[in-house]
Each structure stands twice: as structure tokens, then as C-alpha cells.
Design an enzyme around this catalytic site. Structure first.
Site, mmCIF file in Angstrom:
data_model
loop_
_atom_site.group_PDB
_atom_site.id
_atom_site.type_symbol
_atom_site.label_atom_id
_atom_site.label_comp_id
_atom_site.label_asym_id
_atom_site.label_seq_id
_atom_site.Cartn_x
_atom_site.Cartn_y
_atom_site.Cartn_z
ATOM 1 N N LYS A 116 -6.972 7.560 -0.234
ATOM 2 C CA LYS A 116 -6.765 8.355 0.979
ATOM 3 C C LYS A 116 -7.814 9.471 1.089
ATOM 4 O O LYS A 116 -8.100 9.959 2.177
ATOM 5 C CB LYS A 116 -5.355 8.931 0.998
HETATM 6 C C1 PLP Z 1 -1.902 4.258 1.151
HETATM 7 C C2 PLP Z 1 -2.171 3.364 0.002
HETATM 8 C C3 PLP Z 1 -2.253 1.961 0.158
HETATM 9 C C4 PLP Z 1 -2.002 1.263 1.478
HETATM 10 O O1 PLP Z 1 -3.014 1.489 2.441
HETATM 11 P P1 PLP Z 1 -2.750 1.178 3.984
HETATM 12 O O2 PLP Z 1 -3.948 1.684 4.698
HETATM 13 O O3 PLP Z 1 -1.506 1.973 4.343
HETATM 14 O O4 PLP Z 1 -2.534 -0.273 4.151
HETATM 15 C C5 PLP Z 1 -2.569 1.197 -0.958
HETATM 16 N N1 PLP Z 1 -2.747 1.767 -2.176
HETATM 17 C C6 PLP Z 1 -2.676 3.104 -2.364
HETATM 18 C C7 PLP Z 1 -2.879 3.663 -3.731
HETATM 19 C C8 PLP Z 1 -2.384 3.960 -1.290
HETATM 20 O O5 PLP Z 1 -2.301 5.293 -1.487
#
Ligand code: PLP
Length: 501
Positions: A116
Site C-alpha cells: 500500500k
Molecule cells: C491490500 C492488500 C492486498 C490486496 O490488494 P487489492 O488491491 O485490495 O486487491 C494484498 N496483499 C496485501 C499485503 C495487502 O495489504
């Protein structure tokens, strides 16, 4: 470059407006009205550039109203060495024992050790510029409910960014010990964190009701502030994610792995809200040579079923898994995909979304289904197989991966078994540092249940594997707890006002 709402053609805005506003008034999401196209010569040029330069080029194509200087500065602030460890913010790591042709795209070298950061380090700069460009001089109050990773990444991204305040609510019993420790020790003058006595839904519902509460809006107006959201429906969060798919391909060109025009890669993405994989879809539509987009789910396999059958059905049990950031039953960003695949039929998209809200499911038409089948492959992976996949990656490849990434590795193996396509170079998106979820990784490797406080788990994982704890997680132990308050879901609004003063 214009942006339109997925639910209403008549709603046309600039990129800055789309980012400043987050979501359209009609409930739709903003999408670009056309996409820039990258020819092979463009990829060759990008292959000779740094990550930062690649980012500026792609951002500029989508946000023409931003100056190059503005974008360069934002990108430097977001991805510079002071934020991301190592030379490259999104490096590739080649696996070569069992998994020939498999590259891990590591998106967790940022300040919170989860992917993120790739978007949330840049979003604050895009958002504050967008507010300025749209004539808004108010303080942006970012209000977020989190089940773990988003909250910390938002706090770290908006920390001490002028003109912003950020408040995060997390469920008291619903985040991992590490995630909690990262949030309650958050530094910065403009941040606040509060536990909610309830589960993630309670926290999420509380935040949504604050957003839509007129009295609250007036209270904010009186303080010359507006609410905004940092969640992945904002175009400003998706756009930075397109960059690393181009970057990965260009890195493979630079090292000579990809050496002729049109040579394709597959991309495997551990998916929750469909944001990350949607960015890969955009990259493919923009001309990046991508074969299959492989969508990996945990046992909340609503997307696997959708991609295989064309039926989206959220009427199913919710599973709490060891890949909690993918525990999602309504993947908001799918709406953007449907808009593009139907050739921009906003009425159709609105109707499906209404049906989802009212009945909990919808079925797409055969033509759309055909396009989905051509583009995507999908599979899911339960907790047992996730642990097995972590263990095998460690034992066979000597590579430590977290529980979310392990879901993607497992689903990639299923894909190879089902299709026989083991030759295409494949980029598996690695979304979190193994140290972010040490209890699962330890359990996978030792075969024993590991529980307890976060710091001893970090140290145990480091001692067992001889790998280093990432700096940002290592430093958590030296930090003071700043936010120990909790509140009932009903009093979240009061907490917000008290914090704003
Ligand atoms: C948010 C997240 C995901 C999923 O990503 P999306 O964009 O919501 O599909 C996968 N792995 C981790 C570690 C995350 O923090």
C-alpha cells in the site's frame, strides 16, 4: 485527459477533480476516458530510466494539468531513498530452482513494509496539489477504517504533509499484533489513531456514517476542513500502481530477459479489493505485452467464482484467514473493469451495481464474460495451502514470502498445472514483507503454532532464517506508544471532533 463516472457518461471531470473528489456523486468511480498507448520504442526508452523517471512519464500522461516539476518533486518525496530502502523501490527477484521463469515483484520496501506504500506515499502529494488546482484551500481530513495495512500506510503517507490531517480507526480485536504496534506508535503532528470496540465492519460503518452525516460536514466547514478518503476507489491510489508493472517489464528488458518486441509476461496478483490487479489490466490495455492476468484469492473466493462463471455473488460466509488484507467480499474496483469491458456502458454497470447492493449478486452478459475469460485466469488458496506454499518457497527457493504472496505463488502453480503454460516469464506480485505477518511465516516453517507479542516473533523469525528484520519494523521497538485510546462505535464522531479541536 478526461475522467468519467462509471455510472454516468455526463459526469466528466479533470484528473485533479477526480482525485480531489475521490468518488462521483452518483456513486460511480472515476475512470480515464481514453488510455495513453505505449509502443515498443517507448518501452525501450523507459527501460533506460530510473523508477522515478518511469513514474513521472506515466503520471504526466494521465495528469496533463500537473507540471513536470510538480510530478518530479512528488515522485522524489514518495520514492526517494529516505522512504524506500535499497536502490529500487520495486525490485524483481528471480526464482530458479522449481519455479523457472518466476519473478517476485517486491512491493514492500517502503516505510510500512506492505505494498500500500507504493500508492499511499504518492497520494498525499497528488491529493494536496489536486485540492489546490480545484480551488479548495481547506484542510483535508483523511478518515480511514482499517483492517490493518491501509491504516498504517495512510498514516505514514500523510504524516506531517501540510494541509492534511489523518485519523485511523481500527477494530480492537481485529488486527495482528504487529499491525497494531505499528499504528499505535505512529509519529507525526497531524495524525491520530483510535481503537474501536467492535469488528472491522463496525469501524467501517462508523466511518461511512461520519462521511454522510450533514451535522458533521457543517462542523468541519466551521473548521475550514473537508473529509476525504484514502481508500482504493480513489484514482490517485490506482495510478501509482500502473507504474510498477511497466517498471517490472522494463527491468526485464534492461537485463536482456525480454528481448523481442511483443514478448509477453504473465502477472499474478494476490487480490482483495481488485485495485492492484486492475492496475495491471490498465498496463496491458496501454500496450504492455501481458499474456494472462492471474487473479489469486484466499478462501474468500468470490472473485475466482466470478472470473470462472460470470456470476458475482457476495451471499456466502465470510472467512477470517491468515491473509487478512484479502478478506473481502465486495471488491469495489471491479466496477471499473466492467465499465471498460462493456465499452463504457454506464447504464449497464449501474444496473449490476444496484443488483449487487440489493440482492447481493449479478451475472454479466456472455460478451463481457468472453472478454474476462480472454484476459484473466483465477484460482483460490486456503490457509493450509498458504502455509505449505510459504514452507516450500523457503525450503526449495530459499525465499521467504508472506502469507498474501504465498496465495499468489500457489495459484500460479495451479495455473501452470491447468494450462501447461510454464514457459511464459511470470511476475508474481509480492505484497508484504514476511516480517509483517511473522506468526504465519513462523508457523509455516516450524510447523508449530506461533502466537504472542510482535517483537519476540520478529526476532524469532530472524534467528530462524538468518535474515534481517526490515528497518521500519525493527525500529518499532524503540518507539513510544502514543495512541492507547479506544471508543465505542457510537462515539467515533465525537472522537473525530475532539481530535480536530
Ligand atoms: C491490500 C492488500 C492486498 C490486496 O490488494 P487489492 O488491491 O485490495 O486487491 C494484498 N496483499 C496485501 C499485503 C495487502 O495489504
Amino acid at each position: 485527459m478526461k475522467y468519467i463516472s462509471t455510472r454516468n457518461h455526463a459526469k466528466v471531470v479533470s484528473g485533479a477533480q477526480a482525485i480531489a473528489q475521490g468518488i462521483s456523486e452518483d456513486g460511480g468511480l472515476f475512470v480515464p476516458s481514453q488510455l495513453p498507448h505505449y509502443a515498443y520504442s517507448d518501452l525501450q526508452a523507459l527501460a533506460g530510466s530510473s523508477y522515478q523517471e518511469r513514474a513521472v512519464k506515466i503520471l504526466k500522461d494521465f495528469l496533463p494539468e500537473f507540471s513536470l516539476d510538480e510530478l518530479r518533486q512528488a515522485v522524489e518525496l514518495a520514492y526517494g531513498n529516505h522512504k524506500f530502502s535499497g536502490e529500487h523501490p520495486a525490485p524483481l527477484s528471480l526464482q530458479q530452482k522449481k519455479h523457472l521463469n518466476m519473478y517476485m515483484l517486491e512491493l514492500w520496501h517502503g516505510p510500512t513494509c506492505a505494498f500500500k506504500d507504493m500508492a499511499l506515499q504518492l497520494l498525499p502529494h497528488l491529493l494536496t496539489s489536486s485540492l489546490r488546482k480545484t480551488g479548495c484551500d481547506k484542510t483535508a481530513v483523511i478518515l480511514t477504517a482499517t483492517s490493518g495495512d491501509t491504516g498504517k500506510a495512510a498514516l505514514e503517507g500523510f504524516k506531517d504533509v501540510p494541509g492534511t490531517k489523518v485519523m485511523v480507526f481500527y477494530p480492537q480485536e481485529g488486527v495482528s499484533p504487529m499491525q497494531k504496534l505499528q499504528m499505535v506508535t505512529q509519529e507525526g503532528e497531524n495524525v491520530a489513531v483510535c481503537a474501536v470496540q467492535g469488528n472491522f465492519d463496525d469501524a467501517q460503518t462508523g466511518v461511512k456514517s461520519i462521511f454522510t452525516n450533514d451535522a458533521m460536514r457543517k462542523q468541519l466547514e466551521a473548521r475550514n476542513a473537508v473529509f476525504t478518503s484514502a481508500n482504493s476507489i480513489n484514482w490517485g491510489r490506482l495510478l501509482p500502481q500502473i507504474v510498477y508493472y511497466f517498471s517490472a517489464y522494463c527491468d526485464l528488458m534492461a537485463t536482456g530477459e525480454m528481448d523481442y518486441e511483443g514478448e509477453t509476461i504473465n502477472i499474478v496478483v494476490p487480490t482483495g479489493n481488485f485495485g492492484n490487479i486492475l492496475a495491471a489490466f490498465y498496463a496491458k490495455e496501454m500496450g504492455l505485452p501481458v499474456g494472462k492476468l492471474i487473479c489469486a484469492s484466499n478462501s474468500n473466493d468470490v472473485l475466482t467464482e466470478f472470473i470462472r462463471t460470470g456470476v458475482y455473488n457476495r451471499n456466502r460466509p465470510f472467512h477470517t484467514t491468515i491473509s487478512p488484507s484479502m478478506d473481502i467480499l465486495v471488491s469495489s474496483n471491479l466496477e471499473r473493469l466492467l465499465y471498460h469491458l462493456t465499452g463504457g456502458k454506464a447504464d449497464q454497470v449501474r444496473q449490476w451495481m444496484q443488483q449487487l447492493a440489493q440482492q447481493g449478486y449479478y451475472r454479466v452478459d456472455p460478451e463481457t464474460m468472453q472478454k474476462i475469460t480472454d484476459l484473466f485466469w483465477a484460482g483460490s488458496c486456503g490457509d493450509e495451502d498458504t502455509l505449505k506454499s510459504i514452507r516450500e518457497m523457503y525450503q526449495v527457493e530459499n525465499y521467504l514470502c508472506d502469507s498474501h504472496t504465498a496465495v499468489a505463488v500457489h495459484v500460479y502453480e495451479e495455473y501452470v498445472k491447468a494450462t501447461g503454460d510454464s514457459q511464459t516469464p511470470t511476475v508474481v506480485v509480492s505484497t508484504a514483507s514476511p516480517y509483517k505477518f511473522p506468526e504465519s511465516v513462523l508457523c509455516a516453517i516450524t510447523g508449530k503454532q506461533s502466537e504472542g507479542e510482535a517483537i519476540p516473533l520478529l526476532d524469532a523469525l530472524s534467528a530462524l532464517t538468518g535474515t534481517a528484520v526490515p528497518e521500519p519494523l525493527h525500529r518499532v521497538r524503540e518507539k513510544a506508544v502514543r495512541f492507547s485510546a479506544s471508543c465505542a462505535p457510537e462515539s467515533m464522531a465525537e472522537v473525530v471532533l475532539a481530535t480536530l479541536g
